[in-house]
Design a protein around this motif. Sequence first.
Motif, mmCIF file in Angstrom:
data_model
loop_
_atom_site.group_PDB
_atom_site.id
_atom_site.type_symbol
_atom_site.label_atom_id
_atom_site.label_comp_id
_atom_site.label_asym_id
_atom_site.label_seq_id
_atom_site.Cartn_x
_atom_site.Cartn_y
_atom_site.Cartn_z
ATOM 1 N N ARG A 188 0.919 -1.096 0.190
ATOM 2 C CA ARG A 188 0.092 0.150 -0.187
ATOM 3 C C ARG A 188 1.067 1.167 -0.022
ATOM 4 N NH1 ARG A 188 -4.414 1.800 4.536
ATOM 5 N NH2 ARG A 188 -5.198 3.764 3.584
ATOM 6 N N TRP A 189 2.060 1.352 0.598
ATOM 7 C CA TRP A 189 2.667 2.362 0.737
ATOM 8 C C TRP A 189 4.043 2.514 0.059
ATOM 9 C CZ3 TRP A 189 0.075 6.003 3.522
ATOM 10 C CH2 TRP A 189 -0.983 5.537 4.515
ATOM 11 N N LEU A 190 4.477 1.490 -0.485
ATOM 12 C CA LEU A 190 5.663 1.249 -1.034
ATOM 13 C C LEU A 190 5.514 0.702 -2.440
ATOM 14 C CD1 LEU A 190 9.095 0.551 0.553
ATOM 15 C CD2 LEU A 190 8.577 -0.262 -1.809
ATOM 16 N N HIS A 191 6.044 1.593 -3.437
ATOM 17 C CA HIS A 191 5.900 0.951 -4.970
ATOM 18 C C HIS A 191 7.285 1.139 -5.597
ATOM 19 C CE1 HIS A 191 1.628 1.281 -4.300
ATOM 20 N NE2 HIS A 191 2.077 2.719 -3.832
ATOM 21 N N VAL A 192 7.607 -0.120 -6.357
ATOM 22 C CA VAL A 192 8.943 -0.282 -7.252
ATOM 23 C C VAL A 192 8.485 -0.367 -8.494
ATOM 24 C CG1 VAL A 192 11.095 -1.631 -7.401
ATOM 25 C CG2 VAL A 192 9.779 -1.437 -5.105
ATOM 26 N N GLN A 193 9.367 0.552 -9.301
ATOM 27 C CA GLN A 193 9.404 0.393 -10.966
ATOM 28 C C GLN A 193 10.752 0.511 -11.354
ATOM 29 O OE1 GLN A 193 6.623 4.292 -11.095
ATOM 30 N NE2 GLN A 193 6.445 3.166 -13.068
ATOM 31 N N VAL A 194 10.726 -0.174 -12.423
ATOM 32 C CA VAL A 194 11.948 -0.458 -13.189
ATOM 33 C C VAL A 194 12.248 0.390 -14.372
ATOM 34 C CG1 VAL A 194 13.486 -2.106 -14.335
ATOM 35 C CG2 VAL A 194 12.381 -2.940 -12.295
ATOM 36 N N LEU A 195 13.112 1.190 -14.444
ATOM 37 C CA LEU A 195 13.541 1.991 -15.731
ATOM 38 C C LEU A 195 14.457 1.067 -16.806
ATOM 39 C CD1 LEU A 195 13.180 4.581 -17.219
ATOM 40 C CD2 LEU A 195 15.690 5.098 -16.324
ATOM 41 N N GLY A 200 16.787 3.784 -23.155
ATOM 42 C CA GLY A 200 17.706 4.586 -23.873
ATOM 43 C C GLY A 200 18.023 5.771 -22.849
ATOM 44 N N GLU A 201 18.101 6.891 -23.514
ATOM 45 C CA GLU A 201 18.548 7.851 -22.859
ATOM 46 C C GLU A 201 17.687 8.505 -22.043
ATOM 47 O OE1 GLU A 201 17.169 9.457 -27.031
ATOM 48 O OE2 GLU A 201 18.630 7.958 -26.117
ATOM 49 N N HIS A 202 17.536 9.197 -20.875
ATOM 50 C CA HIS A 202 16.387 9.714 -19.988
ATOM 51 C C HIS A 202 16.691 10.713 -19.476
ATOM 52 C CE1 HIS A 202 18.257 7.770 -16.540
ATOM 53 N NE2 HIS A 202 18.701 6.917 -17.377
ATOM 54 N N SER A 203 16.010 11.522 -18.511
ATOM 55 C CA SER A 203 16.043 12.725 -17.946
ATOM 56 C C SER A 203 17.068 12.747 -16.739
ATOM 57 C CB SER A 203 14.968 13.216 -17.509
ATOM 58 O OG SER A 203 14.145 12.514 -16.620
ATOM 59 N N SER A 204 17.627 11.589 -16.299
ATOM 60 C CA SER A 204 18.462 11.383 -15.236
ATOM 61 C C SER A 204 19.676 10.509 -15.321
ATOM 62 C CB SER A 204 17.539 10.799 -13.967
ATOM 63 O OG SER A 204 18.430 11.219 -12.829
ATOM 64 N N LEU A 205 20.120 10.823 -16.594
ATOM 65 C CA LEU A 205 21.471 10.083 -16.814
ATOM 66 C C LEU A 205 22.687 10.765 -16.137
ATOM 67 C CD1 LEU A 205 21.391 10.040 -20.760
ATOM 68 C CD2 LEU A 205 20.972 8.111 -19.337
ATOM 69 N N ALA A 206 22.295 11.911 -15.520
ATOM 70 C CA ALA A 206 23.352 12.315 -14.479
ATOM 71 C C ALA A 206 23.625 11.543 -13.089
ATOM 72 C CB ALA A 206 23.169 13.786 -14.348
ATOM 73 N N GLN A 249 9.556 8.466 -14.170
ATOM 74 C CA GLN A 249 8.752 7.563 -13.808
ATOM 75 C C GLN A 249 7.846 7.171 -14.980
ATOM 76 O OE1 GLN A 249 6.361 9.491 -10.574
ATOM 77 N NE2 GLN A 249 6.136 7.537 -9.766
ATOM 78 N N ALA A 250 7.441 8.278 -15.939
ATOM 79 C CA ALA A 250 6.968 7.766 -17.142
ATOM 80 C C ALA A 250 7.368 6.969 -17.860
ATOM 81 C CB ALA A 250 6.473 9.302 -17.597
ATOM 82 N N ALA A 251 8.760 7.126 -17.882
ATOM 83 C CA ALA A 251 9.545 6.130 -18.892
ATOM 84 C C ALA A 251 9.600 4.726 -18.254
ATOM 85 C CB ALA A 251 10.717 6.612 -19.259
ATOM 86 N N ALA A 252 9.353 4.460 -16.883
ATOM 87 C CA ALA A 252 9.838 3.132 -16.196
ATOM 88 C C ALA A 252 8.487 2.520 -16.684
ATOM 89 C CB ALA A 252 9.807 3.361 -14.788
#
Length: 282
Positions: A188-195, A200-206, A249-252
């Motif tokens: 309920r309180w914890l969610h895991v997603q995988v990118l 490919g390239e994404h907004s947090s490559l840094a 998150q949207a790309a995951a």
Amino acid sequence: MVNIQSLDPTASPLDYYGWELRRQREAHGLRQGQLGEIIFCTGSLIGQIETTKKVPTRDFSERVDAALGTDGLFSRLIGLVLRSQLPTWFQPYAEMEAKASYISTYQAQVVYGLLQTEEYARAVLATGAPDDLESLVTARMERQRILERQQPPLVWVVLDEAVLHRPIGGLGVMRRQLAHLLKFTGHRWLHVQVLPNQAGEHSSLAGSFNFLRFEDDPDVVYTEDVISGHMTANSETIKEAALRYARVQAAALSVEDSAELIARLMEDRFGDRSQPEEHPVA
């Protein structure tokens, strides 16, 4: 005559704990060995904790409270003691993490600390060749207690797929770590997603970052470099971090598809093998 080490209870939480343990034990007229017998440990361990040579555990603290009737004193102290064992630069973040009502994180290298198994955490922390590895492991496990509160924070974790492929600690350790992640499926309180890699390239490559939100305090963004951590509540940085996280998150994969990928990797990549495990060191 025995030389008794004198502690300054104001020096640190660990010093106060040792000083108070000795004071309470002596007030009950017990020698170290006698208290050890009551709580099923050695008198030597009691002495090491009283002189700050050994860091106590939560289990030890609870047993001392029960034995000495100290009304939860040591169980309350242990959180402060273990947090003080974290690296100095990390302690401010740990304090903020414990107060957060919402935690979102993108992790590019390792599983987020709140979701690590003890053996996985030990393998990760050992890479820094610390002087007291076990204290750091115990402190990391203590951090996870915020997930057990009656009102825990909402936690949303995005893991880069590379995290799931990296065999930290060996095949068995990694298999059990992935199995641990699967326990949160439907939580309920914890969610895991995988990118996924195919993103490919994404907004947090840094790199990785954590985003903390609070009921009454400004949002905070936390990042780390090789040797230290950086926390900021700068409004422009917060906006940028929120935007980057939303895009990651949207790309995951969805939570459900992420669980399927984790389960598949657990079997295909880290399933039981007949050959002995190897632990390469970089």
